[in-house]
Scaffold this motif. Sequence first.
Motif, PDB file in Angstrom:
ATOM      1  N   GLY A   1      39.285  28.095  74.372  1.00 24.81           N
ATOM      2  CA  GLY A   1      40.455  27.377  73.860  1.00 24.81           C
ATOM      3  C   GLY A   1      40.853  27.776  72.458  1.00 24.81           C
ATOM      4  N   ASN A   2      40.515  29.008  72.059  1.00 26.88           N
ATOM      5  CA  ASN A   2      40.784  29.453  70.690  1.00 26.88           C
ATOM      6  C   ASN A   2      42.259  29.375  70.322  1.00 26.88           C
ATOM      7  OD1 ASN A   2      41.233  32.256  68.804  1.00 26.88           O
ATOM      8  ND2 ASN A   2      39.713  30.782  68.132  1.00 26.88           N
ATOM      9  N   GLY A   3      43.139  29.608  71.292  1.00 26.56           N
ATOM     10  CA  GLY A   3      44.567  29.528  71.015  1.00 26.56           C
ATOM     11  C   GLY A   3      44.997  28.140  70.573  1.00 26.56           C
ATOM     12  N   TYR A   4      44.308  27.125  71.065  1.00 23.33           N
ATOM     13  CA  TYR A   4      44.599  25.740  70.681  1.00 23.33           C
ATOM     14  C   TYR A   4      44.188  25.525  69.225  1.00 23.33           C
ATOM     15  CZ  TYR A   4      45.022  20.663  71.779  1.00 23.33           C
ATOM     16  OH  TYR A   4      45.392  19.338  71.841  1.00 23.33           O
ATOM     17  N   ASP A   5      43.016  26.031  68.859  1.00 24.33           N
ATOM     18  CA  ASP A   5      42.525  25.901  67.487  1.00 24.33           C
ATOM     19  C   ASP A   5      43.450  26.632  66.514  1.00 24.33           C
ATOM     20  OD1 ASP A   5      40.490  25.349  65.380  1.00 24.33           O
ATOM     21  OD2 ASP A   5      40.160  27.513  65.467  1.00 24.33           O
ATOM     22  N   VAL A   6      43.758  27.885  66.826  1.00 24.55           N
ATOM     23  CA  VAL A   6      44.598  28.703  65.957  1.00 24.55           C
ATOM     24  C   VAL A   6      45.967  28.060  65.751  1.00 24.55           C
ATOM     25  CG1 VAL A   6      45.834  30.908  65.813  1.00 24.55           C
ATOM     26  CG2 VAL A   6      43.428  30.876  66.474  1.00 24.55           C
ATOM     27  N   SER A   7      46.567  27.579  66.837  1.00 27.52           N
ATOM     28  CA  SER A   7      47.911  26.995  66.737  1.00 27.52           C
ATOM     29  C   SER A   7      47.892  25.640  66.037  1.00 27.52           C
ATOM     30  CB  SER A   7      48.552  26.876  68.124  1.00 27.52           C
ATOM     31  OG  SER A   7      47.749  26.134  69.018  1.00 27.52           O
TER      32      SER A   7
ATOM     33  N   THR B   1      50.829  22.690  71.019  1.00 21.26           N
ATOM     34  CA  THR B   1      50.846  23.129  69.625  1.00 21.26           C
ATOM     35  C   THR B   1      51.436  24.531  69.498  1.00 21.26           C
ATOM     36  OG1 THR B   1      48.517  23.705  70.000  1.00 21.26           O
ATOM     37  CG2 THR B   1      48.964  21.689  68.765  1.00 21.26           C
ATOM     38  N   GLN B   2      51.257  25.357  70.510  1.00 23.78           N
ATOM     39  CA  GLN B   2      51.875  26.689  70.496  1.00 23.78           C
ATOM     40  C   GLN B   2      53.391  26.563  70.628  1.00 23.78           C
ATOM     41  OE1 GLN B   2      49.587  28.475  73.734  1.00 23.78           O
ATOM     42  NE2 GLN B   2      48.281  29.564  72.268  1.00 23.78           N
ATOM     43  N   LEU B   3      53.832  25.659  71.488  1.00 22.55           N
ATOM     44  CA  LEU B   3      55.271  25.450  71.657  1.00 22.55           C
ATOM     45  C   LEU B   3      55.901  24.892  70.380  1.00 22.55           C
ATOM     46  CD1 LEU B   3      55.097  23.999  75.266  1.00 22.55           C
ATOM     47  CD2 LEU B   3      56.373  26.064  74.616  1.00 22.55           C
ATOM     48  N   LEU B   4      55.239  23.927  69.758  1.00 23.22           N
ATOM     49  CA  LEU B   4      55.766  23.378  68.508  1.00 23.22           C
ATOM     50  C   LEU B   4      55.741  24.440  67.407  1.00 23.22           C
ATOM     51  CD1 LEU B   4      54.307  19.746  68.370  1.00 23.22           C
ATOM     52  CD2 LEU B   4      56.639  20.464  68.916  1.00 23.22           C
ATOM     53  N   GLY B   5      54.700  25.276  67.417  1.00 25.18           N
ATOM     54  CA  GLY B   5      54.625  26.351  66.439  1.00 25.18           C
ATOM     55  C   GLY B   5      55.798  27.316  66.567  1.00 25.18           C
ATOM     56  N   LEU B   6      56.136  27.677  67.805  1.00 20.78           N
ATOM     57  CA  LEU B   6      57.300  28.536  68.033  1.00 20.78           C
ATOM     58  C   LEU B   6      58.573  27.862  67.512  1.00 20.78           C
ATOM     59  CD1 LEU B   6      56.529  29.781  71.666  1.00 20.78           C
ATOM     60  CD2 LEU B   6      56.486  31.195  69.587  1.00 20.78           C
ATOM     61  N   ALA B   7      58.686  26.576  67.772  1.00 20.00           N
ATOM     62  CA  ALA B   7      59.866  25.831  67.328  1.00 20.00           C
ATOM     63  C   ALA B   7      59.956  25.769  65.803  1.00 20.00           C
ATOM     64  CB  ALA B   7      59.844  24.419  67.907  1.00 20.00           C
TER      65      ALA B   7
ATOM     66  N   ALA C   1      50.377  34.598  65.586  1.00 17.02           N
ATOM     67  CA  ALA C   1      49.802  33.629  64.651  1.00 17.02           C
ATOM     68  C   ALA C   1      49.452  32.323  65.344  1.00 17.02           C
ATOM     69  CB  ALA C   1      50.765  33.375  63.500  1.00 17.02           C
ATOM     70  N   LEU C   2      49.983  32.106  66.539  1.00 19.34           N
ATOM     71  CA  LEU C   2      49.700  30.902  67.326  1.00 19.34           C
ATOM     72  C   LEU C   2      48.669  31.174  68.413  1.00 19.34           C
ATOM     73  CD1 LEU C   2      53.401  29.712  67.671  1.00 19.34           C
ATOM     74  CD2 LEU C   2      51.609  28.584  66.320  1.00 19.34           C
ATOM     75  N   GLY C   3      48.159  32.387  68.468  1.00 25.79           N
ATOM     76  CA  GLY C   3      47.134  32.724  69.458  1.00 25.79           C
ATOM     77  C   GLY C   3      47.651  32.846  70.871  1.00 25.79           C
ATOM     78  N   ILE C   4      48.957  33.012  71.043  1.00 21.92           N
ATOM     79  CA  ILE C   4      49.528  33.075  72.388  1.00 21.92           C
ATOM     80  C   ILE C   4      49.025  34.309  73.144  1.00 21.92           C
ATOM     81  CG2 ILE C   4      51.704  33.377  73.663  1.00 21.92           C
ATOM     82  CD1 ILE C   4      52.991  31.446  71.653  1.00 21.92           C
TER      83      ILE C   4
END
Length: 314
Positions: free
Chosen positions: A26-32, A281-287, A294-297
């Motif tokens: 779940g690293n993408g969740y942590d990064v984002s 959190t990745q979606l909000l980061g993009l927004a 940078a969001l780990g996508i």
Amino acid sequence: MVDVTDKAKKYRSVGYYPGCALEGTGNGYDVSTRAIAKKLGLGLREVSNWNCCGAMEVKNVDPKIQTYLSARVLSQAVNEDRVDVVMAPCNGCYHNLKKAEHDLAHDPKSVEVVEKLSTKAGHKAYKAGEAETIHALDWLKATVGEDGLRERTKGKLAGLKIANYYGCMYVRPRHIFPEKDQGPGSESTSQPHFMDDLLAAAGAENVSFPLKTACCGGAHTLSDSDTSTKLVLNILQAAEASGAEVIATECPTCHTGLEMHQVRAEKRFGKKTNVKVLYFTQLLGLALGIGPRALGIHTNISDSMDLIIEKRLT
């Protein structure tokens, strides 16, 4: 009861408990999560020397030991880091810390075991009520909220159809979440909406999705993979039938399960689905204008880049 203004102030700087999954699959969740915290000016102080919360495995062997493991995390936050709010993005960690809080407030035997093991381990025993455990959704809802996201994102997610998937441990069992189901402004255990609210504020179209709290079969992935695949396939197909292009997640176990079993469903059962899977959190980061890397996508199994480019989110 803490009012909205006090809660916003209290949650602006919190103890951050990533848990084991966010350091792995779940690293993408942590990064984002860290990326949007920085973008929004929110303070995350990682709990020092944290340990596993006991996950599902320990709880199934000895629930009291799981209570101790979660209580030790809270003890570290309170006694070593001097924080009184712990934010756990992982549903499993969030659930287990909330369960430990409930057990220590209502079960003398749990108190006895935690005190005994804490003494043996050489640290102060956590006592019920010393800290508040919140989820990442609570954290963002209270500190930034819909109005803050509308102002910062300018509807960047407009045109993106999302099925919000909360999983089962975010709302069950109800008795360990006394702050939920408290009327306007609180989260609902039967119809959770915090993720819907935040993403809608960023411009997304939330589709009507009937399986938002259905189990993904995460606990059975290794022991009965076919059952897990079928449960995930139900979720994926329901999302597509609802018109969703993306499933938004807020749990690393659910997220990884959806992605892995999406692949397995095609290979094992010949059932292909095309809906993408992204952390909320990745979606909000993009927004918020943060780049996909940078969001780990790029670490997700589900390749969403074509959709992200199509929707002009990068």
